[in-house]
Design a protein around this motif. Structure first.
Motif, PDB file in Angstrom:
ATOM      1  N   LEU A   1       0.823  -1.200   0.000  1.00 43.17           N
ATOM      2  CA  LEU A   1       0.000   0.000   0.000  1.00 43.17           C
ATOM      3  C   LEU A   1       0.866   1.263   0.000  1.00 43.17           C
ATOM      4  O   LEU A   1       0.557   2.257  -0.687  1.00 43.17           O
ATOM      5  CB  LEU A   1      -0.926   0.006   1.219  1.00 43.17           C
ATOM      6  CG  LEU A   1      -2.024  -1.065   1.236  1.00 43.17           C
ATOM      7  CD1 LEU A   1      -2.790  -1.016   2.546  1.00 43.17           C
ATOM      8  CD2 LEU A   1      -2.973  -0.904   0.058  1.00 43.17           C
TER       9      LEU A   1
ATOM     10  N   LYS B   1       1.040   4.026  -2.971  1.00 41.70           N
ATOM     11  CA  LYS B   1       0.802   5.434  -2.672  1.00 41.70           C
ATOM     12  C   LYS B   1       1.921   6.312  -3.233  1.00 41.70           C
ATOM     13  O   LYS B   1       1.673   7.375  -3.836  1.00 41.70           O
ATOM     14  CB  LYS B   1       0.667   5.610  -1.154  1.00 41.70           C
ATOM     15  CG  LYS B   1       0.639   7.063  -0.676  1.00 41.70           C
ATOM     16  CD  LYS B   1      -0.570   7.792  -1.190  1.00 41.70           C
ATOM     17  CE  LYS B   1      -0.593   9.231  -0.646  1.00 41.70           C
ATOM     18  NZ  LYS B   1      -1.716  10.019  -1.199  1.00 41.70           N
TER      19      LYS B   1
ATOM     20  N   ASP C   1       0.162   7.451  -6.344  1.00 50.21           N
ATOM     21  CA  ASP C   1      -0.431   8.591  -5.652  1.00 50.21           C
ATOM     22  C   ASP C   1      -1.882   8.832  -6.067  1.00 50.21           C
ATOM     23  O   ASP C   1      -2.306   9.947  -6.337  1.00 50.21           O
ATOM     24  CB  ASP C   1       0.398   9.848  -5.906  1.00 50.21           C
ATOM     25  CG  ASP C   1       0.046  10.964  -4.907  1.00 50.21           C
ATOM     26  OD1 ASP C   1      -0.401  10.617  -3.805  1.00 50.21           O
ATOM     27  OD2 ASP C   1       0.204  12.141  -5.262  1.00 50.21           O
ATOM     28  N   LYS C   2      -2.648   7.728  -6.117  1.00 48.54           N
ATOM     29  CA  LYS C   2      -4.036   7.839  -6.556  1.00 48.54           C
ATOM     30  C   LYS C   2      -5.028   7.811  -5.395  1.00 48.54           C
ATOM     31  O   LYS C   2      -6.197   8.150  -5.572  1.00 48.54           O
ATOM     32  CB  LYS C   2      -4.377   6.704  -7.527  1.00 48.54           C
ATOM     33  CG  LYS C   2      -3.676   6.843  -8.869  1.00 48.54           C
ATOM     34  CD  LYS C   2      -4.134   5.735  -9.806  1.00 48.54           C
ATOM     35  CE  LYS C   2      -3.484   5.871 -11.182  1.00 48.54           C
ATOM     36  NZ  LYS C   2      -3.926   4.780 -12.107  1.00 48.54           N
ATOM     37  N   TYR C   3      -4.596   7.379  -4.213  1.00 52.20           N
ATOM     38  CA  TYR C   3      -5.529   7.229  -3.099  1.00 52.20           C
ATOM     39  C   TYR C   3      -4.739   7.314  -1.797  1.00 52.20           C
ATOM     40  O   TYR C   3      -3.507   7.167  -1.774  1.00 52.20           O
ATOM     41  CB  TYR C   3      -6.254   5.887  -3.177  1.00 52.20           C
ATOM     42  CG  TYR C   3      -5.320   4.718  -3.338  1.00 52.20           C
ATOM     43  CD1 TYR C   3      -4.679   4.155  -2.222  1.00 52.20           C
ATOM     44  CD2 TYR C   3      -5.045   4.179  -4.599  1.00 52.20           C
ATOM     45  CE1 TYR C   3      -3.803   3.112  -2.369  1.00 52.20           C
ATOM     46  CE2 TYR C   3      -4.172   3.137  -4.741  1.00 52.20           C
ATOM     47  CZ  TYR C   3      -3.550   2.591  -3.628  1.00 52.20           C
ATOM     48  OH  TYR C   3      -2.675   1.545  -3.778  1.00 52.20           O
ATOM     49  N   ASN C   4      -5.427   7.537  -0.737  1.00 58.92           N
ATOM     50  CA  ASN C   4      -4.829   7.487   0.589  1.00 58.92           C
ATOM     51  C   ASN C   4      -4.809   6.049   1.085  1.00 58.92           C
ATOM     52  O   ASN C   4      -5.758   5.286   0.845  1.00 58.92           O
ATOM     53  CB  ASN C   4      -5.611   8.361   1.565  1.00 58.92           C
ATOM     54  CG  ASN C   4      -5.484   9.834   1.228  1.00 58.92           C
ATOM     55  OD1 ASN C   4      -4.419  10.295   0.801  1.00 58.92           O
ATOM     56  ND2 ASN C   4      -6.586  10.568   1.411  1.00 58.92           N
ATOM     57  N   MET C   5      -3.773   5.704   1.786  1.00 61.03           N
ATOM     58  CA  MET C   5      -3.660   4.332   2.295  1.00 61.03           C
ATOM     59  C   MET C   5      -4.842   3.967   3.184  1.00 61.03           C
ATOM     60  O   MET C   5      -5.349   2.850   3.137  1.00 61.03           O
ATOM     61  CB  MET C   5      -2.356   4.166   3.072  1.00 61.03           C
ATOM     62  CG  MET C   5      -1.096   4.204   2.211  1.00 61.03           C
ATOM     63  SD  MET C   5       0.407   4.101   3.209  1.00 61.03           S
ATOM     64  CE  MET C   5       0.179   2.496   3.971  1.00 61.03           C
ATOM     65  N   THR C   6      -5.281   4.924   3.997  1.00 62.48           N
ATOM     66  CA  THR C   6      -6.360   4.637   4.954  1.00 62.48           C
ATOM     67  C   THR C   6      -7.728   4.547   4.304  1.00 62.48           C
ATOM     68  O   THR C   6      -8.709   4.206   4.971  1.00 62.48           O
ATOM     69  CB  THR C   6      -6.390   5.718   6.038  1.00 62.48           C
ATOM     70  OG1 THR C   6      -6.519   6.999   5.419  1.00 62.48           O
ATOM     71  CG2 THR C   6      -5.113   5.686   6.872  1.00 62.48           C
ATOM     72  N   ASP C   7      -7.809   4.881   3.009  1.00 60.39           N
ATOM     73  CA  ASP C   7      -9.084   4.772   2.311  1.00 60.39           C
ATOM     74  C   ASP C   7      -9.389   3.345   1.873  1.00 60.39           C
ATOM     75  O   ASP C   7     -10.528   3.052   1.466  1.00 60.39           O
ATOM     76  CB  ASP C   7      -9.097   5.683   1.070  1.00 60.39           C
ATOM     77  CG  ASP C   7      -9.113   7.161   1.458  1.00 60.39           C
ATOM     78  OD1 ASP C   7      -9.513   7.437   2.606  1.00 60.39           O
ATOM     79  OD2 ASP C   7      -8.702   7.995   0.631  1.00 60.39           O
ATOM     80  N   ARG C   8      -8.405   2.488   1.950  1.00 56.63           N
ATOM     81  CA  ARG C   8      -8.582   1.111   1.479  1.00 56.63           C
ATOM     82  C   ARG C   8      -8.775   0.176   2.681  1.00 56.63           C
ATOM     83  O   ARG C   8      -7.983   0.194   3.646  1.00 56.63           O
ATOM     84  CB  ARG C   8      -7.382   0.655   0.655  1.00 56.63           C
ATOM     85  CG  ARG C   8      -7.083   1.585  -0.520  1.00 56.63           C
ATOM     86  CD  ARG C   8      -6.095   0.978  -1.464  1.00 56.63           C
ATOM     87  NE  ARG C   8      -6.644  -0.188  -2.124  1.00 56.63           N
ATOM     88  CZ  ARG C   8      -5.956  -0.927  -3.017  1.00 56.63           C
ATOM     89  NH1 ARG C   8      -4.724  -0.600  -3.329  1.00 56.63           N
ATOM     90  NH2 ARG C   8      -6.506  -1.969  -3.581  1.00 56.63           N
TER      91      ARG C   8
END
Length: 328
Positions: A254, A258, A262-269
């Motif tokens: 993850l 990131k 750099d498409k999403y925040n780690m905590t969003d998954r």
């Protein structure tokens, strides 16, 4: 002394005189020297008074009385500690086990060289739903987990070499798995004999439904203690490393995704929280193994092992030299 008979009992006042008469007849017919230890596991009837009367009538009868009910395992363990016979026979007090089986059980220990012989009730008179089916399930599970191939692990009628009962400890509900305990103690010559099972003549069974759960938990305890009792880190450390490693790999992936995409925040998954869970569980398991190792290494019996025999080269050499000198 040839035989020690151990009879654990609770509220069996009606069956004890008949059982003792039967045991004595079999012993006299086969000219065995013997003793009978009747262990009263907290009876609330007149079982202890009956034992006292039997001890007056038969010099071979000896009794142990618990202040309260501790269970069959405790009764057997105290009987094992007290037994002095070269062969130890256990049987239930409800007359469902036949003392006529004793001579053959004795012979299989003395002549055939078995360490332990377990009875096998091929034809049972118990309730099929509450006792027979659960018994078959436990026997199947225990055989697969332990490698001890017996049809009736929990049969009360068993014979043991004296060294076996003096080398094992039985507690909880572990009387169901004595052959497994004996195997882990190093006694691997375990046999089986089909025995007669008789319908209960007096009273009712003393075992409830709780034995199903307790039996499974005790089996798990035996398997753990037998394999990892002196090295708990090998189990908990390995599992902890596995879980922590899985969590770390997921977290690393993850973090890499990131940084690179750099498409999403780690905590969003959601998988991020799974990684955290794995690492926390892994750390806890590893610490459990570490603490277990500290306890095992500081236990007073940490270096207690069963030794079959010893050889002293100096003594053998001295005997050899002495024999050669005598020959010349």
């Amino acid at each position: 002394m040839d035989i020690s008979v151990i009879v654990p009992l609770k509220n069996e006042e009606e069956s004890l005189p008949e059982l003792m008469t039967w045991i004595d007849r079999v012993m006299q017919e086969n000219q065995f020297s013997y003793e009978v230890w009747m262990v009263d596991d907290g009876s609330t009837d007149d079982s202890w008074e009956v034992i006292q009367r039997l001890a007056t009538a038969y010099k071979q009868v000896k009794g142990i009385r618990f202040r309260r009910n501790y269970g069959k395992s405790a009764a057997l363990n105290e009987g094992f500690r007290a037994a002095q016979g070269n062969v130890v026979i256990t049987m239930d007090a409800d007359l469902q086990d036949s003392p006529d089986e004793v001579p053959e059980l004795y012979r299989m220990i003395v002549e055939d060289g078995f360490d332990l012989v377990s009875g096998w009730k091929k034809k049972r008179y118990d309730n099929a739903i509450t006792k027979n089916l659960p018994s078959k399930l436990y026997n199947w599970t225990t055989t697969r987990m332990s490698g001890v191939h017996l049809h009736d692990m929990n049969c009360g009628l068993k014979s043991y070499r004296k060294k076996v009962v003096k080398s094992i400890e039985v507690y909880g509900e572990m009387h169901r798995y004595i052959p497994v305990i004996a195997k882990w103690a190093g006694f691997r010559k375990i046999g089986e004999k089909p025995v007669e099972h008789r319908a209960r003549k007096y009273g009712v069974t003393k075992f409830g439904l709780e034995r199903f759960i307790n039996g499974f938990l005790d089996l798990a305890s035996i398997m753990f203690i037998g394999k990892f009792g002196k090295r708990p880190m090998h189990l908990f450390g390995a599992l902890g490393t596995l879980f922590f490693g899985l969590g770390f790999i997921i977290a690393f992936y993850l973090a890499y995704a990131k940084i690179v995409f750099d498409k999403y925040n780690m905590t969003d998954r959601p998988i991020f929280y799974l990684a955290l869970l794995f690492m926390v569980i892994g750390s806890q398991l590893f610490l459990t193994g570490f603490i277990g190792e500290l306890v095992a290494r500081n236990a007073p019996e940490r270096n207690t092992y069963l030794i079959e025999e010893k050889i002293d080269g100096q003594q053998l050499y001295a005997k050899s030299v002495s024999g050669n000198q005598s020959a010349t």
